[in-house]
Design a protein around this motif. Sequence first.
Motif, PDB file in Angstrom:
ATOM      1  N   ALA A 125       0.844  -1.205   0.000  1.00 38.35           N
ATOM      2  CA  ALA A 125       0.000   0.000   0.000  1.00 38.35           C
ATOM      3  C   ALA A 125       0.877   1.252   0.000  1.00 38.35           C
ATOM      4  CB  ALA A 125      -0.928  -0.002   1.210  1.00 38.35           C
ATOM      5  N   ASP A 126       0.397   2.285  -0.682  1.00 41.43           N
ATOM      6  CA  ASP A 126       1.162   3.533  -0.767  1.00 41.43           C
ATOM      7  C   ASP A 126       1.047   4.359   0.513  1.00 41.43           C
ATOM      8  OD1 ASP A 126       1.645   3.526  -3.874  1.00 41.43           O
ATOM      9  OD2 ASP A 126      -0.455   2.997  -3.535  1.00 41.43           O
ATOM     10  N   PHE A 127      -0.135   4.288   1.101  1.00 40.66           N
ATOM     11  CA  PHE A 127      -0.382   5.083   2.303  1.00 40.66           C
ATOM     12  C   PHE A 127      -0.821   4.161   3.431  1.00 40.66           C
ATOM     13  CE2 PHE A 127      -0.693   8.055  -1.130  1.00 40.66           C
ATOM     14  CZ  PHE A 127      -0.161   9.217  -0.608  1.00 40.66           C
ATOM     15  N   LEU A 128      -0.191   4.325   4.566  1.00 41.33           N
ATOM     16  CA  LEU A 128      -0.552   3.520   5.732  1.00 41.33           C
ATOM     17  C   LEU A 128      -1.013   4.467   6.832  1.00 41.33           C
ATOM     18  CD1 LEU A 128      -0.653   0.909   7.395  1.00 41.33           C
ATOM     19  CD2 LEU A 128       1.804   1.189   7.843  1.00 41.33           C
ATOM     20  N   MET A 129      -2.274   4.309   7.245  1.00 43.56           N
ATOM     21  CA  MET A 129      -2.830   5.155   8.301  1.00 43.56           C
ATOM     22  C   MET A 129      -3.051   4.301   9.537  1.00 43.56           C
ATOM     23  SD  MET A 129      -4.114   8.150   9.296  1.00 43.56           S
ATOM     24  CE  MET A 129      -4.199   8.073  11.098  1.00 43.56           C
ATOM     25  N   ASP A 184       6.008   9.042   9.131  1.00 39.54           N
ATOM     26  CA  ASP A 184       6.204  10.321   8.440  1.00 39.54           C
ATOM     27  C   ASP A 184       5.371  11.445   9.035  1.00 39.54           C
ATOM     28  OD1 ASP A 184       7.858   9.221   6.201  1.00 39.54           O
ATOM     29  OD2 ASP A 184       6.022   8.052   5.889  1.00 39.54           O
ATOM     30  N   ILE A 185       4.149  11.113   9.471  1.00 42.83           N
ATOM     31  CA  ILE A 185       3.268  12.141  10.028  1.00 42.83           C
ATOM     32  C   ILE A 185       2.673  11.651  11.340  1.00 42.83           C
ATOM     33  CG2 ILE A 185       1.289  13.668   9.619  1.00 42.83           C
ATOM     34  CD1 ILE A 185       1.175  12.916   6.843  1.00 42.83           C
ATOM     35  N   LEU A 186       2.774  12.476  12.351  1.00 44.51           N
ATOM     36  CA  LEU A 186       2.055  12.216  13.590  1.00 44.51           C
ATOM     37  C   LEU A 186       0.826  13.132  13.610  1.00 44.51           C
ATOM     38  CD1 LEU A 186       2.115  10.667  16.319  1.00 44.51           C
ATOM     39  CD2 LEU A 186       3.163  12.713  17.304  1.00 44.51           C
ATOM     40  N   ILE A 187      -0.331  12.535  13.874  1.00 42.17           N
ATOM     41  CA  ILE A 187      -1.584  13.293  13.938  1.00 42.17           C
ATOM     42  C   ILE A 187      -2.133  13.152  15.357  1.00 42.17           C
ATOM     43  CG2 ILE A 187      -3.916  13.547  12.995  1.00 42.17           C
ATOM     44  CD1 ILE A 187      -2.994  12.183  10.447  1.00 42.17           C
ATOM     45  N   ILE A 188      -2.031  14.207  16.157  1.00 42.02           N
ATOM     46  CA  ILE A 188      -2.508  14.117  17.541  1.00 42.02           C
ATOM     47  C   ILE A 188      -3.214  15.403  17.938  1.00 42.02           C
ATOM     48  CG2 ILE A 188      -0.845  12.435  18.389  1.00 42.02           C
ATOM     49  CD1 ILE A 188       0.888  14.652  19.386  1.00 42.02           C
ATOM     50  N   ASN A 189      -3.875  15.373  19.089  1.00 48.64           N
ATOM     51  CA  ASN A 189      -4.536  16.606  19.521  1.00 48.64           C
ATOM     52  C   ASN A 189      -3.617  17.435  20.422  1.00 48.64           C
ATOM     53  OD1 ASN A 189      -4.884  15.995  22.295  1.00 48.64           O
ATOM     54  ND2 ASN A 189      -6.718  14.790  21.841  1.00 48.64           N
ATOM     55  N   GLU A 190      -4.075  18.636  20.779  1.00 42.87           N
ATOM     56  CA  GLU A 190      -3.141  19.564  21.427  1.00 42.87           C
ATOM     57  C   GLU A 190      -2.682  19.105  22.810  1.00 42.87           C
ATOM     58  OE1 GLU A 190      -4.744  23.578  21.970  1.00 42.87           O
ATOM     59  OE2 GLU A 190      -6.766  22.794  21.815  1.00 42.87           O
ATOM     60  N   MET A 200       4.000   6.974   2.585  1.00 44.97           N
ATOM     61  CA  MET A 200       3.626   7.843   3.696  1.00 44.97           C
ATOM     62  C   MET A 200       2.985   7.001   4.800  1.00 44.97           C
ATOM     63  SD  MET A 200       3.123  10.844   5.063  1.00 44.97           S
ATOM     64  CE  MET A 200       3.493  12.003   3.763  1.00 44.97           C
ATOM     65  N   ILE A 201       3.556   7.085   5.980  1.00 45.51           N
ATOM     66  CA  ILE A 201       2.970   6.421   7.148  1.00 45.51           C
ATOM     67  C   ILE A 201       2.505   7.501   8.116  1.00 45.51           C
ATOM     68  CG2 ILE A 201       3.326   4.814   9.069  1.00 45.51           C
ATOM     69  CD1 ILE A 201       5.630   3.564   7.512  1.00 45.51           C
ATOM     70  N   ALA A 202       1.203   7.490   8.416  1.00 44.16           N
ATOM     71  CA  ALA A 202       0.639   8.442   9.377  1.00 44.16           C
ATOM     72  C   ALA A 202       0.179   7.681  10.606  1.00 44.16           C
ATOM     73  CB  ALA A 202      -0.532   9.197   8.751  1.00 44.16           C
ATOM     74  N   LEU A 203       0.302   8.308  11.763  1.00 46.71           N
ATOM     75  CA  LEU A 203      -0.033   7.625  13.007  1.00 46.71           C
ATOM     76  C   LEU A 203      -0.780   8.556  13.959  1.00 46.71           C
ATOM     77  CD1 LEU A 203       2.129   5.199  15.024  1.00 46.71           C
ATOM     78  CD2 LEU A 203       1.410   7.279  16.196  1.00 46.71           C
ATOM     79  N   ASP A 204      -1.809   8.006  14.552  1.00 46.17           N
ATOM     80  CA  ASP A 204      -2.539   8.687  15.620  1.00 46.17           C
ATOM     81  C   ASP A 204      -2.246   7.941  16.920  1.00 46.17           C
ATOM     82  OD1 ASP A 204      -4.333  10.192  17.115  1.00 46.17           O
ATOM     83  OD2 ASP A 204      -6.120   9.266  16.265  1.00 46.17           O
ATOM     84  N   MET A 250      11.749  13.772  17.038  1.00 50.14           N
ATOM     85  CA  MET A 250      11.525  12.368  17.421  1.00 50.14           C
ATOM     86  C   MET A 250      11.423  11.446  16.204  1.00 50.14           C
ATOM     87  SD  MET A 250       8.585  12.829  20.350  1.00 50.14           S
ATOM     88  CE  MET A 250       8.875  13.815  21.828  1.00 50.14           C
ATOM     89  N   GLY A 251      11.234  12.016  15.016  1.00 47.09           N
ATOM     90  CA  GLY A 251      11.133  11.188  13.815  1.00 47.09           C
ATOM     91  C   GLY A 251      10.274  11.765  12.705  1.00 47.09           C
ATOM     92  N   PRO A 252       8.963  11.958  12.961  1.00 47.47           N
ATOM     93  CA  PRO A 252       8.085  12.364  11.862  1.00 47.47           C
ATOM     94  C   PRO A 252       8.447  13.742  11.289  1.00 47.47           C
ATOM     95  CG  PRO A 252       6.882  12.308  13.946  1.00 47.47           C
ATOM     96  CD  PRO A 252       8.225  11.740  14.214  1.00 47.47           C
ATOM     97  N   LYS A 253       8.535  13.814   9.974  1.00 49.36           N
ATOM     98  CA  LYS A 253       8.900  15.077   9.328  1.00 49.36           C
ATOM     99  C   LYS A 253       7.707  16.031   9.284  1.00 49.36           C
ATOM    100  CE  LYS A 253      10.249  12.950   5.580  1.00 49.36           C
ATOM    101  NZ  LYS A 253      10.244  11.545   6.014  1.00 49.36           N
ATOM    102  N   PHE A 254       6.510  15.448   9.405  1.00 44.97           N
ATOM    103  CA  PHE A 254       5.292  16.254   9.406  1.00 44.97           C
ATOM    104  C   PHE A 254       4.522  16.007  10.702  1.00 44.97           C
ATOM    105  CE2 PHE A 254       6.372  15.345   5.020  1.00 44.97           C
ATOM    106  CZ  PHE A 254       6.182  16.557   4.372  1.00 44.97           C
ATOM    107  N   VAL A 255       3.921  17.067  11.209  1.00 45.20           N
ATOM    108  CA  VAL A 255       3.130  16.938  12.436  1.00 45.20           C
ATOM    109  C   VAL A 255       1.812  17.670  12.216  1.00 45.20           C
ATOM    110  CG1 VAL A 255       3.012  17.472  14.913  1.00 45.20           C
ATOM    111  CG2 VAL A 255       5.218  16.907  13.865  1.00 45.20           C
ATOM    112  N   ILE A 256       0.724  17.004  12.575  1.00 41.49           N
ATOM    113  CA  ILE A 256      -0.572  17.684  12.572  1.00 41.49           C
ATOM    114  C   ILE A 256      -1.084  17.710  14.008  1.00 41.49           C
ATOM    115  CG2 ILE A 256      -2.999  17.549  11.878  1.00 41.49           C
ATOM    116  CD1 ILE A 256      -2.066  16.408   9.224  1.00 41.49           C
TER     117      ILE A 256
END
Lengths: 310, 310
Positions: free
Chosen positions: B120-124, B171-177, B146-150, B199-205
Amino acid sequence: MRMSQILVVGTVAFDEIITPFGETGKILGGSASYISMSAAKLTSDIGIVSVIGHDFPKEYMQKFIERNIDVSGIEQLENEKTFYWKGKYHNDLNKRDTLVTEVNALAHFNPKVPKDFENADFLMLGNLHPAVQQSVIEQMQTRPKMIALDTMNFWMDTAWDELMSVIKMIDILIINEEEARQLTKEYSLVTAAHKIQEMGPKFVIIKKGEHGALLFHEKKIFFAPALPLEEVFDPTGAGDTFAGGFIGSLAKSGVISFDSMKKAVICGSNLASFTVEKFGTERLESLENDEIKSRLQEFISLTQFDIEIV
Amino acid sequence: MRMSQILVVGTVAFDEIITPFGETGKILGGSASYISMSAAKLTSDIGIVSVIGHDFPKEYMQKFIERNIDVSGIEQLENEKTFYWKGKYHNDLNKRDTLVTEVNALAHFNPKVPKDFENADFLMLGNLHPAVQQSVIEQMQTRPKMIALDTMNFWMDTAWDELMSVIKMIDILIINEEEARQLTKEYSLVTAAHKIQEMGPKFVIIKKGEHGALLFHEKKIFFAPALPLEEVFDPTGAGDTFAGGFIGSLAKSGVISFDSMKKAVICGSNLASFTVEKFGTERLESLENDEIKSRLQEFISLTQFDIEIV
């Protein structure tokens, strides 16, 4: 085109601020100070109507004069001291405690609009007793193109009828989210803004502090974020700086439309993002035009995107 | 161009939700449900890896199949019941209490990535034990684009080392404030995001609920507001819907860049604004393409302005 003239009514005061990062001693504060100094970054021909006491230093008055802000409407009472507020911010800078409020000269504030400003194009009424705000509107010889008003919970609790009376006469109400909720008994800010429009003002700005500001007009909504900052040093005056930048941008453009207000809201947020970086008016005082432009570019990067709807 | 494939790992569950507006009984819930159904509004070729119990209804499984979501990675355990969460929201919908959590089948979750999704191209990776999240990454035959993680506070408290281990791989961490603050011990979200990048992820949401979401990459920041709504009915699943819309938009464009992520963040906010209008996945299920487009136009009106910097 004649430069639009702005009349600012509000407090010119002493603030004493304690934050986790330090304390100030008595410094220049007051809504009219922040509003006028902020607006002066964008336009000129600005006057203040306010009241001070015998103890107000000439150097502070000089700060306005240097910025071409007209001070002929600032009355000095020889037998009174200047309004003084002392407050302490928590580690969470969204919370603060008031330690001292000495109303002093402000208790005797009987605003007199100078002749030169009786036909001002923009009238910005800072947070004051609503009857005082109304008396200024009534002194204007021609109805300003735009009357903006700030208020607070305290007047909702103690002067509801006077507040309702002045709110009917204005074009824009600028308040924060808790105030909008208290004013309308509505939790949703969208519903609250619509109810406020029914009270009189055709435009409503709801300030959400670090979460930005919403502009409402009819069914239209615009949102300006606060710039995410690494460090907020002192939030005092951010809301008034926002209001000053807003009215200053409108006066500079001379146009009153939803589009010009969008820009004005962004300009207000932009200036407010500087104020919180240092104590009191310090950052606003040292602020250069290039810094304003450069941060405006940050606002554009922060919010603008390009989506094709297909 | 081959359509990008998305693998979603998370819970497929029963939720029971009480809000001031009513209660649901047991309905379809779980992070993988919201993420996949949200992503499916924007793209296809989506698969779920999850676990359910013997009591999971065929009609619910049918909801995925109808939307062309591959369910071959959803394992059904005959001797277990499905994960079940019951919660009650306060009048202020930002606050909720968990009334019941029955882990059930989830305690035995041993994710197996179907052959068809090993490239898979994208792993959520939805919110799960970080060791479970890592085991999925390790099953991938080719490293996803792209690997995104919550994740959530609970894993910071109970599985810190495993969390740090998996965070290095994404690659991306997606968390709340609040989670961003707990993870970094920093109050400023800007500083927190920079620490997370180390810590690792180049992108943060960083999701701020009704206050929108921030996207960080290197020194760049982009902000997407939540759409101001007259009424929020049920916030459950808003964050997962956001994540699904985000990854769905990225997969649709096939491009991984800060600009494509800006669009993706807006698409995520857009879909989340629908989810909160009804209970559970109800609004997402009935959502039409024209509604998505029309609300995207509202996001544009809400945020786009035109300032010339002179």
